[in-house]
Motif scaffolding. Structure first.
Motif, mmCIF file in Angstrom:
data_model
loop_
_atom_site.group_PDB
_atom_site.id
_atom_site.type_symbol
_atom_site.label_atom_id
_atom_site.label_comp_id
_atom_site.label_asym_id
_atom_site.label_seq_id
_atom_site.Cartn_x
_atom_site.Cartn_y
_atom_site.Cartn_z
ATOM 1 N N LEU A 82 2.001 -99.030 32.999
ATOM 2 C CA LEU A 82 1.848 -100.438 32.652
ATOM 3 C C LEU A 82 3.156 -101.020 32.128
ATOM 4 O O LEU A 82 3.941 -100.323 31.484
ATOM 5 C CB LEU A 82 0.760 -100.598 31.583
ATOM 6 C CG LEU A 82 -0.631 -100.110 32.000
ATOM 7 C CD1 LEU A 82 -1.547 -100.039 30.805
ATOM 8 C CD2 LEU A 82 -1.203 -101.015 33.066
ATOM 9 N N ARG A 83 3.379 -102.294 32.433
ATOM 10 C CA ARG A 83 4.507 -103.024 31.863
ATOM 11 C C ARG A 83 3.990 -103.766 30.636
ATOM 12 O O ARG A 83 2.846 -104.193 30.606
ATOM 13 C CB ARG A 83 5.059 -104.047 32.859
ATOM 14 C CG ARG A 83 5.627 -103.408 34.116
ATOM 15 C CD ARG A 83 5.981 -104.440 35.158
ATOM 16 N NE ARG A 83 4.743 -105.052 35.648
ATOM 17 C CZ ARG A 83 4.645 -106.307 36.071
ATOM 18 N NH1 ARG A 83 5.693 -107.102 36.073
ATOM 19 N NH2 ARG A 83 3.504 -106.791 36.493
ATOM 20 N N VAL A 84 4.855 -103.936 29.641
ATOM 21 C CA VAL A 84 4.438 -104.578 28.391
ATOM 22 C C VAL A 84 5.367 -105.751 28.088
ATOM 23 O O VAL A 84 6.583 -105.596 28.082
ATOM 24 C CB VAL A 84 4.467 -103.582 27.206
ATOM 25 C CG1 VAL A 84 4.051 -104.263 25.916
ATOM 26 C CG2 VAL A 84 3.583 -102.375 27.496
ATOM 27 N N LEU A 85 4.760 -106.902 27.842
ATOM 28 C CA LEU A 85 5.496 -108.069 27.359
ATOM 29 C C LEU A 85 4.983 -108.392 25.965
ATOM 30 O O LEU A 85 3.769 -108.417 25.741
ATOM 31 C CB LEU A 85 5.279 -109.276 28.265
ATOM 32 C CG LEU A 85 5.916 -109.239 29.643
ATOM 33 C CD1 LEU A 85 5.591 -110.514 30.408
ATOM 34 C CD2 LEU A 85 7.415 -109.077 29.545
ATOM 35 N N ARG A 86 5.904 -108.624 25.041
ATOM 36 C CA ARG A 86 5.538 -108.967 23.667
ATOM 37 C C ARG A 86 6.064 -110.346 23.325
ATOM 38 O O ARG A 86 7.192 -110.689 23.678
ATOM 39 C CB ARG A 86 6.144 -107.967 22.682
ATOM 40 C CG ARG A 86 5.534 -106.606 22.761
ATOM 41 C CD ARG A 86 6.068 -105.694 21.644
ATOM 42 N NE ARG A 86 5.296 -104.494 21.625
ATOM 43 C CZ ARG A 86 4.114 -104.360 21.040
ATOM 44 N NH1 ARG A 86 3.593 -105.366 20.387
ATOM 45 N NH2 ARG A 86 3.451 -103.227 21.092
ATOM 46 N N PHE A 87 5.225 -111.104 22.637
ATOM 47 C CA PHE A 87 5.601 -112.435 22.181
ATOM 48 C C PHE A 87 5.189 -112.576 20.720
ATOM 49 O O PHE A 87 4.176 -112.019 20.300
ATOM 50 C CB PHE A 87 4.894 -113.524 23.000
ATOM 51 C CG PHE A 87 5.213 -113.485 24.463
ATOM 52 C CD1 PHE A 87 6.386 -114.050 24.940
ATOM 53 C CD2 PHE A 87 4.355 -112.885 25.361
ATOM 54 C CE1 PHE A 87 6.700 -114.013 26.285
ATOM 55 C CE2 PHE A 87 4.649 -112.842 26.713
ATOM 56 C CZ PHE A 87 5.826 -113.412 27.176
ATOM 57 N N GLU B 127 7.153 -121.930 27.881
ATOM 58 C CA GLU B 127 8.150 -120.883 28.128
ATOM 59 C C GLU B 127 7.480 -119.514 28.213
ATOM 60 O O GLU B 127 7.832 -118.687 29.052
ATOM 61 C CB GLU B 127 9.230 -120.879 27.039
ATOM 62 C CG GLU B 127 10.173 -122.059 27.110
ATOM 63 C CD GLU B 127 9.620 -123.333 26.466
ATOM 64 O OE1 GLU B 127 8.484 -123.316 25.935
ATOM 65 O OE2 GLU B 127 10.320 -124.350 26.503
ATOM 66 N N VAL B 128 6.505 -119.274 27.346
ATOM 67 C CA VAL B 128 5.767 -118.007 27.380
ATOM 68 C C VAL B 128 5.024 -117.885 28.712
ATOM 69 O O VAL B 128 5.079 -116.841 29.371
ATOM 70 C CB VAL B 128 4.791 -117.901 26.182
ATOM 71 C CG1 VAL B 128 3.817 -116.740 26.362
ATOM 72 C CG2 VAL B 128 5.568 -117.765 24.878
ATOM 73 N N LEU B 129 4.356 -118.945 29.116
ATOM 74 C CA LEU B 129 3.639 -118.931 30.393
ATOM 75 C C LEU B 129 4.588 -118.726 31.569
ATOM 76 O O LEU B 129 4.253 -118.023 32.528
ATOM 77 C CB LEU B 129 2.832 -120.215 30.563
ATOM 78 C CG LEU B 129 1.656 -120.383 29.601
ATOM 79 C CD1 LEU B 129 1.062 -121.780 29.726
ATOM 80 C CD2 LEU B 129 0.599 -119.316 29.822
ATOM 81 N N ALA B 130 5.775 -119.319 31.495
ATOM 82 C CA ALA B 130 6.771 -119.134 32.560
ATOM 83 C C ALA B 130 7.204 -117.670 32.652
ATOM 84 O O ALA B 130 7.352 -117.131 33.757
ATOM 85 C CB ALA B 130 7.976 -120.043 32.321
ATOM 86 N N GLN B 131 7.398 -117.026 31.503
ATOM 87 C CA GLN B 131 7.768 -115.607 31.508
ATOM 88 C C GLN B 131 6.644 -114.747 32.077
ATOM 89 O O GLN B 131 6.896 -113.796 32.827
ATOM 90 C CB GLN B 131 8.120 -115.143 30.098
ATOM 91 C CG GLN B 131 9.448 -115.680 29.603
ATOM 92 C CD GLN B 131 9.774 -115.174 28.213
ATOM 93 O OE1 GLN B 131 9.591 -114.002 27.917
ATOM 94 N NE2 GLN B 131 10.239 -116.068 27.353
#
Length: 149
Positions: A107-112, A123-127
């Motif tokens: 799995l890939r993980v994105l943190r905000f 910007e979060v949605l764009a990422q």
């Protein structure tokens, strides 16, 4: 995508064998859904019902020893929303361990940060969209590189 379905089925079977532990995780996930932060609620409004790139997201989803804020199993993407408590060094070490485990599961993980979700939602949605559409991202990169030449 087929690998992620296999991963999900394998982890489901492991949870079933764990018995009580699986029930506790499901109960914890349900409780977390009920007590969502404002940032989680806002992001969920944009992710639910396949609104972003047609991707199916789940929220507060138990996976192995963890409960994930948001996950799109078909794309292998985990989205974590972190509050101020994650700035603590001990919490950062735990988050790193968690990320390593998730990567080992494919799995890939994105943190905000919470405040980024609340104040920079677009910007979060764009990422997230970029992470969900890697082919489009590569095409955009080529277009930018071609324009620079």
């Amino acid at each position: 995508m087929q690998d992620n379905a296999l991963l999900s089925n394998t982890l489901s079977r492991k949870r079933e064998r764990a018995g009580v532990r699986a029930d506790v995780s499901v109960q914890q996930a349900r409780a977390l859904r009920q007590a969502s932060t404002t940032a989680e609620q806002l992001l969920w409004r944009h992710l639910r019902n396949r609104q972003l790139a047609g991707a199916k997201f789940r929220r507060q989803h138990p996976l192995g020893p963890y409960i994930l804020d948001f996950v799109c199993l078909e794309q292998g993407l985990v989205v974590e929303i972190d509050g101020g408590q994650h700035a603590d060094l001990q919490a950062q070490a735990y988050d790193q361990q968690r990320t390593v485990w998730l990567h080992q599961q494919g799995l890939r993980v994105l943190r905000f940060w919470n405040h980024d979700v609340l104040q920079q939602t677009n910007e979060v949605l764009a990422q997230l969209l970029q992470a969900l559409t890697p082919a489009l991202s590569r095409l955009r990169e080529r277009e930018v590189n071609t324009e620079d030449e």
